[in-house]
Design a protein around this motif. Sequence first.
Motif, PDB file in Angstrom:
ATOM      1  N   TYR A   1       5.745 -29.334 -33.480  1.00  0.00           N
ATOM      2  CA  TYR A   1       4.977 -28.522 -32.532  1.00  0.00           C
ATOM      3  C   TYR A   1       5.224 -27.030 -32.728  1.00  0.00           C
ATOM      4  O   TYR A   1       4.767 -26.216 -31.945  1.00  0.00           O
ATOM      5  CB  TYR A   1       5.313 -28.879 -31.077  1.00  0.00           C
ATOM      6  CG  TYR A   1       5.562 -30.340 -30.834  1.00  0.00           C
ATOM      7  CD1 TYR A   1       4.688 -31.300 -31.333  1.00  0.00           C
ATOM      8  CD2 TYR A   1       6.674 -30.773 -30.103  1.00  0.00           C
ATOM      9  CE1 TYR A   1       4.918 -32.646 -31.122  1.00  0.00           C
ATOM     10  CE2 TYR A   1       6.906 -32.110 -29.887  1.00  0.00           C
ATOM     11  CZ  TYR A   1       6.039 -33.052 -30.403  1.00  0.00           C
ATOM     12  OH  TYR A   1       6.276 -34.376 -30.196  1.00  0.00           O
TER      13      TYR A   1
ATOM     14  N   ILE B   1       2.436 -36.138 -27.964  1.00  0.00           N
ATOM     15  CA  ILE B   1       2.388 -34.700 -27.663  1.00  0.00           C
ATOM     16  C   ILE B   1       1.412 -34.011 -28.621  1.00  0.00           C
ATOM     17  O   ILE B   1       0.675 -33.093 -28.243  1.00  0.00           O
ATOM     18  CB  ILE B   1       3.790 -34.047 -27.847  1.00  0.00           C
ATOM     19  CG1 ILE B   1       4.825 -34.674 -26.927  1.00  0.00           C
ATOM     20  CG2 ILE B   1       3.716 -32.534 -27.652  1.00  0.00           C
ATOM     21  CD1 ILE B   1       4.738 -34.268 -25.481  1.00  0.00           C
TER      22      ILE B   1
ATOM     23  N   ASP C   1       9.421 -25.729 -28.254  1.00  0.00           N
ATOM     24  CA  ASP C   1       9.688 -26.218 -26.896  1.00  0.00           C
ATOM     25  C   ASP C   1       8.620 -25.754 -25.919  1.00  0.00           C
ATOM     26  O   ASP C   1       8.176 -26.519 -25.058  1.00  0.00           O
ATOM     27  CB  ASP C   1      11.059 -25.732 -26.411  1.00  0.00           C
ATOM     28  CG  ASP C   1      12.174 -26.577 -27.000  1.00  0.00           C
ATOM     29  OD1 ASP C   1      11.870 -27.667 -27.530  1.00  0.00           O
ATOM     30  OD2 ASP C   1      13.347 -26.137 -26.941  1.00  0.00           O
ATOM     31  N   GLU C   2       8.224 -24.507 -26.068  1.00  0.00           N
ATOM     32  CA  GLU C   2       7.175 -23.992 -25.176  1.00  0.00           C
ATOM     33  C   GLU C   2       5.885 -24.782 -25.352  1.00  0.00           C
ATOM     34  O   GLU C   2       5.192 -25.093 -24.388  1.00  0.00           O
ATOM     35  CB  GLU C   2       6.901 -22.502 -25.469  1.00  0.00           C
ATOM     36  CG  GLU C   2       7.993 -21.570 -24.978  1.00  0.00           C
ATOM     37  CD  GLU C   2       7.775 -20.118 -25.431  1.00  0.00           C
ATOM     38  OE1 GLU C   2       8.738 -19.356 -25.397  1.00  0.00           O
ATOM     39  OE2 GLU C   2       6.641 -19.781 -25.841  1.00  0.00           O
TER      40      GLU C   2
ATOM     41  N   GLN D   1       5.619 -27.893 -26.364  1.00  0.00           N
ATOM     42  CA  GLN D   1       5.791 -29.221 -25.771  1.00  0.00           C
ATOM     43  C   GLN D   1       5.616 -29.167 -24.250  1.00  0.00           C
ATOM     44  O   GLN D   1       4.933 -30.007 -23.660  1.00  0.00           O
ATOM     45  CB  GLN D   1       7.168 -29.776 -26.142  1.00  0.00           C
ATOM     46  CG  GLN D   1       7.413 -31.140 -25.525  1.00  0.00           C
ATOM     47  CD  GLN D   1       8.553 -31.887 -26.201  1.00  0.00           C
ATOM     48  OE1 GLN D   1       9.127 -31.424 -27.183  1.00  0.00           O
ATOM     49  NE2 GLN D   1       8.862 -33.060 -25.679  1.00  0.00           N
ATOM     50  N   GLN D   2       6.236 -28.155 -23.633  1.00  0.00           N
ATOM     51  CA  GLN D   2       6.117 -28.027 -22.171  1.00  0.00           C
ATOM     52  C   GLN D   2       4.670 -27.816 -21.740  1.00  0.00           C
ATOM     53  O   GLN D   2       4.211 -28.388 -20.760  1.00  0.00           O
ATOM     54  CB  GLN D   2       6.986 -26.874 -21.667  1.00  0.00           C
ATOM     55  CG  GLN D   2       8.463 -27.254 -21.582  1.00  0.00           C
ATOM     56  CD  GLN D   2       9.374 -26.037 -21.568  1.00  0.00           C
ATOM     57  OE1 GLN D   2       8.923 -24.922 -21.276  1.00  0.00           O
ATOM     58  NE2 GLN D   2      10.629 -26.242 -21.882  1.00  0.00           N
ATOM     59  N   LEU D   3       3.962 -27.006 -22.512  1.00  0.00           N
ATOM     60  CA  LEU D   3       2.549 -26.757 -22.193  1.00  0.00           C
ATOM     61  C   LEU D   3       1.756 -28.059 -22.211  1.00  0.00           C
ATOM     62  O   LEU D   3       1.025 -28.370 -21.258  1.00  0.00           O
ATOM     63  CB  LEU D   3       1.953 -25.763 -23.203  1.00  0.00           C
ATOM     64  CG  LEU D   3       0.431 -25.557 -23.080  1.00  0.00           C
ATOM     65  CD1 LEU D   3       0.095 -24.694 -21.864  1.00  0.00           C
ATOM     66  CD2 LEU D   3      -0.134 -24.909 -24.341  1.00  0.00           C
TER      67      LEU D   3
ATOM     68  N   GLU E   1       2.843 -31.125 -21.999  1.00  0.00           N
ATOM     69  CA  GLU E   1       3.280 -32.053 -20.946  1.00  0.00           C
ATOM     70  C   GLU E   1       2.726 -31.660 -19.581  1.00  0.00           C
ATOM     71  O   GLU E   1       2.429 -32.524 -18.753  1.00  0.00           O
ATOM     72  CB  GLU E   1       4.811 -32.134 -20.917  1.00  0.00           C
ATOM     73  CG  GLU E   1       5.321 -33.052 -22.022  1.00  0.00           C
ATOM     74  CD  GLU E   1       6.827 -32.987 -22.239  1.00  0.00           C
ATOM     75  OE1 GLU E   1       7.341 -33.848 -22.972  1.00  0.00           O
ATOM     76  OE2 GLU E   1       7.474 -32.067 -21.684  1.00  0.00           O
ATOM     77  N   SER E   2       2.572 -30.333 -19.352  1.00  0.00           N
ATOM     78  CA  SER E   2       2.043 -29.925 -18.049  1.00  0.00           C
ATOM     79  C   SER E   2       0.535 -30.177 -17.957  1.00  0.00           C
ATOM     80  O   SER E   2       0.018 -30.508 -16.896  1.00  0.00           O
ATOM     81  CB  SER E   2       2.346 -28.442 -17.795  1.00  0.00           C
ATOM     82  OG  SER E   2       1.578 -27.645 -18.675  1.00  0.00           O
TER      83      SER E   2
END
Lengths: 573, 87
Positions: free
Chosen positions: A478, A511, A560-561, A563-565, A567-568
């Motif tokens: 990612y 993801i 990581d950013e 992935q978080q995006l 997931e949200s």
Amino acid sequence: MSNSLTGIAASAGIAIAKAFRYEEPDLTVEKKSGVDAKAEIQAFDAALEKSRAELEEIKEKTRREMGDEHAEIFSAHLLVLQDPEFVDAVRQKVQDDEVNASFALDEKANEFIMIFESMDNEYMKERAADIRDVSKRVLAHLLGKPIVSLAEIKEEVIVVGDDLTPSDTAQLNKEFVKGFATNIGGRTSHSAIMARSLEIPAVVGTKTVTHDTKQHQYVIVDGNDGTVIIDPSDDELAEYRSRQEAFEQQKAEWAKLKNEPSVSKDGTHVELVANIGTPNDLEGVHNNGAEGVGLYRTEFLYMGRNELPTEEEQFDAYKQVVESLDGKPVVIRTLDIGGDKELPYLDLPEEMNPFLGFRAIRLCLEMKDMFRTQLRALLRAGAFGNLKIMFPMIATLEEFREAKALLEEEQQKLHAEGVETGSDIEVGIMVEIPSTAVMAPQFAKEVDFFSIGTNDLIQYTMAADRMNERVSYLYQPYNPAILGLVKSVIDASHAEGKWTGMCGEMAGDPIAVPLLFGLGLDEFSMSATSVLPARSQLSKMTKQEAADTAAEALKLSTADEVQQLVESRFPMA
Amino acid sequence: MAEKTYTITAETGIHARPATQLVNKAGQFESEITLDYKGKSVNLKSIMGVMSLGVGQGAEVTIKAEGPDEEEAISSLDEVMKQGLSE
């Protein structure tokens, strides 16, 4: 008291069964002098006979289930058993020195092993392993500790071992082997790939599972998150039984999508296709409703044997696959050997950096006879279905042009011989080297399609050896750098009216799926078992949502950013 | 004694399968049969002997047979040698 280990989730699903420890018996021999030589020789001959019968049986089973070529290795093993220079030397030693047969056998076998191991040739060094195999079998009979074969398992078990070789996994009987757990290996190691093809839950790389597990202890293998629980408590058993049930229900949900097209909520269609290694994987392709094959790794035809496969053998395998897919696309990758995949019989010198070395198309353009044989088999099989040819590890346009020229030469030769070939076979390349991703606009004018090989593209872009656990944190699908390369390849192909697929692990990653869909990827090729989950995931999103998320992800700074995006925006089930 | 000399043309030399076929065939005869290469001579009925020679592409090898069925042995082995292994 239960014991929980964490390894790498190699194949999805949950399995609960008793452990079957797959290990070699202790075959230490002691020297005994002044024995009854005649009795020892009789015992030796009896052990030879038992071993011969076993090997004949294994050979026959292998021939039946995997074909003549795979059975050949056992013909060689049988000849070792009958080798006069070897068995007579053992008998002679027992006779002359009045020593026990197991000692004489061990000593003579070691002499031969030493000779082969000291040879300056990888192929010969591997023959030492054959002699070791055969003499172990005989020794085991002499010592009364016969070797168990995975094929002989007749009750439900979880196989626990240090590592499983491709031939070990080929012997697994799915009816009884519910799952496996190993000490070593990664998501892309052979045992992991085989587990996914066989659809057996598996966890690899636990480091200590053989050390921590006793024979017949209950073991839980959770191939969804990489957990192995040894000797579980009643609570843990109940917990995992319910998870197992939930997973089975989820699978049943997914199964309903088997004959549905792969479309998003707003009706945008993409192709969800499967990666395969051998025609044996076709069952999984059909059972999981894949819309074709996006990567057929032909190297398995060349591996686990002692010489190159003939044109006919290859033709048969390719034809079987394209016919079975009945008009659906089948992308066949030409030989991708080198790196972590060796062919001992080619006797290639060892390299400092095999992943950066003489491999794949580089090797094929050098060993042209071998390459031409494969191209002919592919062209002929093309007459039987929707076959596409893909060259791996292309770094420059010259390499592609040379490979394509060879293909055209073989096509003309076949036509001159009056042999039928496929017409208008699409010819594409793997994009796994950053230079090729950067040059995608130029490549797109000459190739028919791209398929992005993410396992290698990530390792080359991040300069991180994917076999090296200490730098595994750099394996970042990612990472915006990777997403940017993927985008430019897709855009370049579309600008020329071509298409782009992806055939690395990333294509089936929950993801990555929304991101890739958003970037405009046309074809997603993954393990067959990931097809239905991906289809289900896709049906719940719109193209616009995915495109917006992908555009935003490209502007982020870290993996990581990203992935978080995702997931949200797209909550996972 | 009967003998015949060959040049190996197979890309991978005398490896497992051809070696297996040669040894299997040699085992059917009573004569003593040897394979000679680079001054070394091994029992052609011994798979480990044959493999230990490491015969590669381009190698010149000689098969010798001595015994009651030597002629027959040489002509049978000749068939095996000509199946894509040598000229």
